[in-house]
Design a protein around this motif. Sequence first.
Motif, mmCIF file in Angstrom:
data_model
loop_
_atom_site.group_PDB
_atom_site.id
_atom_site.type_symbol
_atom_site.label_atom_id
_atom_site.label_comp_id
_atom_site.label_asym_id
_atom_site.label_seq_id
_atom_site.Cartn_x
_atom_site.Cartn_y
_atom_site.Cartn_z
ATOM 1 N N SER A 142 0.804 -1.227 0.000
ATOM 2 C CA SER A 142 0.000 0.000 0.000
ATOM 3 C C SER A 142 0.838 1.278 0.000
ATOM 4 O O SER A 142 0.286 2.380 -0.019
ATOM 5 C CB SER A 142 -0.919 0.016 1.226
ATOM 6 O OG SER A 142 -0.163 0.010 2.422
ATOM 7 N N ILE A 143 2.172 1.153 0.011
ATOM 8 C CA ILE A 143 3.024 2.351 0.072
ATOM 9 C C ILE A 143 2.955 3.139 -1.237
ATOM 10 O O ILE A 143 3.070 2.579 -2.319
ATOM 11 C CB ILE A 143 4.492 1.973 0.377
ATOM 12 C CG1 ILE A 143 4.641 1.625 1.859
ATOM 13 C CG2 ILE A 143 5.434 3.132 0.031
ATOM 14 C CD1 ILE A 143 6.050 1.296 2.273
ATOM 15 N N VAL A 144 2.748 4.444 -1.094
ATOM 16 C CA VAL A 144 2.856 5.374 -2.221
ATOM 17 C C VAL A 144 4.137 6.178 -1.993
ATOM 18 O O VAL A 144 4.328 6.789 -0.936
ATOM 19 C CB VAL A 144 1.644 6.320 -2.284
ATOM 20 C CG1 VAL A 144 1.826 7.338 -3.408
ATOM 21 C CG2 VAL A 144 0.358 5.517 -2.473
ATOM 22 N N TRP A 145 5.042 6.167 -2.980
ATOM 23 C CA TRP A 145 6.341 6.776 -2.805
ATOM 24 C C TRP A 145 6.345 8.254 -3.189
ATOM 25 O O TRP A 145 5.618 8.677 -4.085
ATOM 26 C CB TRP A 145 7.394 6.038 -3.637
ATOM 27 C CG TRP A 145 7.655 4.653 -3.138
ATOM 28 C CD1 TRP A 145 7.100 3.490 -3.595
ATOM 29 C CD2 TRP A 145 8.524 4.278 -2.069
ATOM 30 N NE1 TRP A 145 7.568 2.414 -2.877
ATOM 31 C CE2 TRP A 145 8.453 2.873 -1.938
ATOM 32 C CE3 TRP A 145 9.372 4.987 -1.220
ATOM 33 C CZ2 TRP A 145 9.185 2.171 -0.990
ATOM 34 C CZ3 TRP A 145 10.101 4.289 -0.272
ATOM 35 C CH2 TRP A 145 10.007 2.904 -0.160
ATOM 36 N N GLU A 146 7.173 9.011 -2.490
ATOM 37 C CA GLU A 146 7.385 10.424 -2.805
ATOM 38 C C GLU A 146 8.879 10.644 -2.995
ATOM 39 O O GLU A 146 9.694 10.110 -2.239
ATOM 40 C CB GLU A 146 6.867 11.300 -1.665
ATOM 41 C CG GLU A 146 6.925 12.782 -1.940
ATOM 42 C CD GLU A 146 6.187 13.601 -0.888
ATOM 43 O OE1 GLU A 146 6.169 14.839 -1.026
ATOM 44 O OE2 GLU A 146 5.630 13.006 0.062
ATOM 45 N N LYS A 147 9.254 11.429 -4.011
ATOM 46 C CA LYS A 147 10.670 11.620 -4.340
ATOM 47 C C LYS A 147 11.144 13.012 -3.956
ATOM 48 O O LYS A 147 10.485 14.005 -4.224
ATOM 49 C CB LYS A 147 10.894 11.396 -5.842
ATOM 50 C CG LYS A 147 12.364 11.526 -6.267
ATOM 51 C CD LYS A 147 12.559 11.170 -7.739
ATOM 52 C CE LYS A 147 12.031 12.251 -8.645
ATOM 53 N NZ LYS A 147 12.325 11.979 -10.084
ATOM 54 N N PHE A 148 12.326 13.068 -3.314
ATOM 55 C CA PHE A 148 13.010 14.321 -3.004
ATOM 56 C C PHE A 148 14.327 14.346 -3.779
ATOM 57 O O PHE A 148 15.066 13.353 -3.767
ATOM 58 C CB PHE A 148 13.299 14.433 -1.507
ATOM 59 C CG PHE A 148 12.077 14.580 -0.652
ATOM 60 C CD1 PHE A 148 11.646 15.826 -0.225
ATOM 61 C CD2 PHE A 148 11.343 13.460 -0.263
ATOM 62 C CE1 PHE A 148 10.515 15.966 0.565
ATOM 63 C CE2 PHE A 148 10.214 13.574 0.540
ATOM 64 C CZ PHE A 148 9.791 14.838 0.951
ATOM 65 N N THR A 149 14.605 15.448 -4.432
ATOM 66 C CA THR A 149 15.836 15.583 -5.209
ATOM 67 C C THR A 149 16.766 16.573 -4.524
ATOM 68 O O THR A 149 16.357 17.691 -4.188
ATOM 69 C CB THR A 149 15.520 16.069 -6.632
ATOM 70 O OG1 THR A 149 14.645 15.120 -7.271
ATOM 71 C CG2 THR A 149 16.798 16.186 -7.462
ATOM 72 N N PHE A 150 18.020 16.146 -4.308
ATOM 73 C CA PHE A 150 19.000 16.990 -3.624
ATOM 74 C C PHE A 150 20.244 17.156 -4.478
ATOM 75 O O PHE A 150 20.800 16.169 -4.965
ATOM 76 C CB PHE A 150 19.406 16.386 -2.272
ATOM 77 C CG PHE A 150 18.257 16.219 -1.313
ATOM 78 C CD1 PHE A 150 17.713 17.312 -0.667
ATOM 79 C CD2 PHE A 150 17.720 14.963 -1.078
ATOM 80 C CE1 PHE A 150 16.654 17.164 0.212
ATOM 81 C CE2 PHE A 150 16.665 14.792 -0.197
ATOM 82 C CZ PHE A 150 16.130 15.901 0.449
ATOM 83 N N LYS A 151 20.670 18.398 -4.635
ATOM 84 C CA LYS A 151 21.970 18.695 -5.221
ATOM 85 C C LYS A 151 22.890 18.999 -4.049
ATOM 86 O O LYS A 151 22.914 20.113 -3.539
ATOM 87 C CB LYS A 151 21.874 19.874 -6.185
ATOM 88 C CG LYS A 151 23.155 20.116 -6.987
ATOM 89 C CD LYS A 151 22.964 21.189 -8.030
ATOM 90 C CE LYS A 151 24.243 21.456 -8.821
ATOM 91 N NZ LYS A 151 24.724 20.252 -9.544
ATOM 92 N N VAL A 152 23.628 17.990 -3.599
ATOM 93 C CA VAL A 152 24.453 18.114 -2.393
ATOM 94 C C VAL A 152 25.743 18.856 -2.753
ATOM 95 O O VAL A 152 26.493 18.408 -3.623
ATOM 96 C CB VAL A 152 24.784 16.725 -1.814
ATOM 97 C CG1 VAL A 152 25.568 16.868 -0.513
ATOM 98 C CG2 VAL A 152 23.508 15.912 -1.589
ATOM 99 N N PRO A 153 26.011 19.989 -2.083
ATOM 100 C CA PRO A 153 27.226 20.746 -2.409
ATOM 101 C C PRO A 153 28.493 19.998 -1.989
ATOM 102 O O PRO A 153 28.436 19.024 -1.227
ATOM 103 C CB PRO A 153 27.068 22.044 -1.595
ATOM 104 C CG PRO A 153 25.632 22.083 -1.172
ATOM 105 C CD PRO A 153 25.195 20.652 -1.069
ATOM 106 N N SER A 154 29.609 20.481 -2.446
ATOM 107 C CA SER A 154 30.888 19.958 -1.991
ATOM 108 C C SER A 154 31.053 20.286 -0.515
ATOM 109 O O SER A 154 30.708 21.378 -0.067
ATOM 110 C CB SER A 154 32.022 20.590 -2.802
ATOM 111 O OG SER A 154 33.277 20.153 -2.333
#
Length: 369
Positions: free
Chosen positions: A318-330
């Motif tokens: 039953s899980i509905v997934w949610e996506k987070f996008t990260f541009k991780v700095p140096s």
Amino acid sequence: MDKQEMELYCAGCGIAIQTEDKASVGYAPPQSLEKETVICQRCYRIRHYNEASTVTLGDDDFVRILNGIGDTKALVVQVVDIFDFNGSWLRGLPRFVGGNPILLVGNKVDLLPKNVNRNRLINWMRKSSADLGLKPLDVVLVSAHKGEGVERLVQAMNEYRKGRNIYVVGVTNVGKSSLINRLLKQFGESEMDITTSQFPGTTLDVIEIPLDDKSSLYDTPGIVNRDQLVHKVAPQELKVIMPDKPIKPKVYQLNAEQTMFIGGLARIDFVKGERQSFVFYLSNHLNVHRTKLANADELYAKHKGEMLAPPGPDAAESIVWEKFTFKVPSGKYDIVISGLGWIALHGKGANVEVHVPKGVAAGLRPSLI
């Protein structure tokens, strides 16, 4: 007036005691009213059989309790889970408690790796609190489980309360009641034993503990933060995702286009960047699985609820997934998943996608370690 005629409240969760309806909250067998300390049947079963609590308060009840604090002059002690700082944050607290001063307590310090600098952690909590709209009087680190920092907390409460009442507040599972029990036991107040468990929503109403003739300490019910992961799993799975011993970091050297699964609760895709370390700070009971990004969907479809667990098969479907996008700095940064832990990246930057059950929060912060 005997106990049968008095209005009684459960010493464990604070709910009004009744002896008529076994299926309703607050029920206690009539014969139990003869005991020195009366607890409801629900608290008895939590304590002796470790049964899950199925009773929770509604949002209106929480607002009523918090607004009531704003109508008094008191010291407010907000307890947060150091392991899940943002997930255990009580949103909008200053608005509810009026002009009352707030002392911030970070619980479960014993679960962090020993190389965490305590002064740096306190400064980090101060800054994070300010970013969230709160400037606490002070920050105290404790372990309700081990008793660490409790004397320092008592000193701080006595210093800042200035003879006023104390209200202890926080979201579910931060360890408020365990902390208060530690205070009671350490200073000889053994008559009351507040019910504690790993299940959310154990305390059901305000519990008053007299401090002197004019003031009291109040334990309040845990407020539900619905983006916490604890509300996405079955009660028996809480012991897997909630750490109970100091965390042992898991270190992986990853190339771009690789994926890491944290059980079936989160998926971390290393989309782009140079080869670097991903350090996982999670409950020691959780398994981490590595695969190629191209194979991730197939692996999850085949093994969810089994190899990729928790959650078990029923919840996984039953899980509905949610996506987070990260541009991780140096530099040194943590990707934080509310209620689960964090992943430290100490490299030259990376593009990372994090998949979590819908409603669970994920974010990026400067590295804690």
